[in-house]
Design an enzyme around this catalytic site. Structure first.
Site, PDB file in Angstrom:
ATOM      1  N   PRO A 174      16.889 -26.072   3.178  1.00 47.73           N
ATOM      2  CA  PRO A 174      16.638 -27.498   3.370  1.00 47.73           C
ATOM      3  C   PRO A 174      15.186 -27.836   3.674  1.00 47.73           C
ATOM      4  O   PRO A 174      14.493 -27.097   4.365  1.00 47.73           O
ATOM      5  CB  PRO A 174      17.540 -27.879   4.551  1.00 47.73           C
ATOM      6  N   ASN A 175      14.792 -28.941   3.109  1.00 49.33           N
ATOM      7  CA  ASN A 175      13.488 -29.578   3.302  1.00 49.33           C
ATOM      8  C   ASN A 175      12.339 -28.863   2.612  1.00 49.33           C
ATOM      9  O   ASN A 175      11.220 -29.370   2.622  1.00 49.33           O
ATOM     10  CB  ASN A 175      13.179 -29.785   4.797  1.00 49.33           C
ATOM     11  N   ARG A 178       5.834 -32.446   4.035  1.00 42.81           N
ATOM     12  CA  ARG A 178       6.396 -32.192   5.360  1.00 42.81           C
ATOM     13  C   ARG A 178       5.470 -31.275   6.153  1.00 42.81           C
ATOM     14  O   ARG A 178       5.183 -30.157   5.746  1.00 42.81           O
ATOM     15  CB  ARG A 178       7.765 -31.526   5.229  1.00 42.81           C
ATOM     16  N   TYR A 230       3.323 -25.973   7.157  1.00 38.38           N
ATOM     17  CA  TYR A 230       3.796 -25.395   5.900  1.00 38.38           C
ATOM     18  C   TYR A 230       2.752 -25.395   4.783  1.00 38.38           C
ATOM     19  O   TYR A 230       3.038 -24.910   3.693  1.00 38.38           O
ATOM     20  CB  TYR A 230       5.047 -26.151   5.433  1.00 38.38           C
ATOM     21  N   ASN A 260      14.376 -17.934   1.666  1.00 33.80           N
ATOM     22  CA  ASN A 260      13.849 -18.696   2.791  1.00 33.80           C
ATOM     23  C   ASN A 260      14.964 -19.654   3.186  1.00 33.80           C
ATOM     24  O   ASN A 260      15.120 -20.721   2.598  1.00 33.80           O
ATOM     25  CB  ASN A 260      12.585 -19.466   2.428  1.00 33.80           C
ATOM     26  N   ALA A 313      16.149 -24.171   7.817  1.00 31.96           N
ATOM     27  CA  ALA A 313      16.942 -24.507   9.007  1.00 31.96           C
ATOM     28  C   ALA A 313      18.273 -23.759   9.067  1.00 31.96           C
ATOM     29  O   ALA A 313      18.799 -23.532  10.149  1.00 31.96           O
ATOM     30  CB  ALA A 313      17.184 -26.008   9.067  1.00 31.96           C
ATOM     31  N   GLU A 367      14.230 -11.744   3.619  1.00 32.40           N
ATOM     32  CA  GLU A 367      14.132 -13.036   4.293  1.00 32.40           C
ATOM     33  C   GLU A 367      12.654 -13.379   4.444  1.00 32.40           C
ATOM     34  O   GLU A 367      11.865 -12.553   4.905  1.00 32.40           O
ATOM     35  CB  GLU A 367      14.788 -12.943   5.670  1.00 32.40           C
ATOM     36  N   HIS A 426       9.794 -16.538   5.641  1.00 30.22           N
ATOM     37  CA  HIS A 426       9.502 -17.828   6.271  1.00 30.22           C
ATOM     38  C   HIS A 426       8.014 -18.105   6.120  1.00 30.22           C
ATOM     39  O   HIS A 426       7.189 -17.231   6.392  1.00 30.22           O
ATOM     40  CB  HIS A 426       9.893 -17.822   7.753  1.00 30.22           C
ATOM     41  N   ARG A 484       7.186 -20.891  17.245  1.00 29.64           N
ATOM     42  CA  ARG A 484       7.491 -22.322  17.194  1.00 29.64           C
ATOM     43  C   ARG A 484       8.542 -22.697  18.227  1.00 29.64           C
ATOM     44  O   ARG A 484       8.673 -22.052  19.251  1.00 29.64           O
ATOM     45  CB  ARG A 484       7.910 -22.687  15.768  1.00 29.64           C
TER      46      ARG A 484
END
Length: 148
Positions: free
Chosen positions: A10-11, A18, A23, A74, A77, A101, A103, A110
């Site tokens: 998502p996103n 964003r 990012y 990735n 969320a 995985e 990110h 964070r």
């Protein structure tokens, strides 16, 4: 040539818009271009996908396991709570396929809720905090793992 699914949660369709301070300013089209090129350089066919739908991403894991496709994921969320996605990702590993995985940011640096990944335990490896370059490293790892 091996096809690798590069899946984004998502996103990530909002990359470049964003939180560019977190990012970066590059968008999903640029990530797709880079991953495709990096894959070609490694002798891989890369298919980049993005969804905001958890069920769709779970379906992609089923597809990867059934079709013998390694995965660079990735989960965004979904990383922090999607046990359904973790179970589906586990099936990729159960099929003997690499699942990396990735990110873009470093979740450990964070918000507190971002520090736990339900995906890491089923992933072959995890790369965080290196921006888009993390995808390149993940594709290199996949290429090496399928050669072994």
């Amino acid at each position: 040539m091996t096809t690798v699914l590069v899946v984004n949660g998502p996103n990530l369709g909002r990359l470049g818009v964003r939180q560019p301070d977190v990012y970066g300013k590059q968008d999903l089209a640029e990530l797709t271009r880079l991953c495709t090129q990096w894959g070609q350089d490694l002798g891989l066919t890369v298919e980049v996908r993005q969804t905001d739908d958890e069920a769709e991403m779970i379906g992609w894991m089923h597809e990867a396991a059934d079709n013998g496709n390694p995965v660079v994921m990735n989960p965004a969320a979904f990383t922090h709570y999607s046990y359904g996605l973790a179970d589906a990702a586990h099936m990729v590993g159960d099929a003997g396929l690499p699942l990396m995985e990735v990110h873009i940011s470093n979740p450990s640096a964070r918000d507190e809720f971002r520090k736990r990944s339900v995906i890491s335990a089923v992933a072959t490896g995890t790369i965080t905090g290196l921006g888009f370059y993390g995808y390149r490293l993940a594709l290199e790892a996949v290429a090496e793992l399928i050669r072994q």
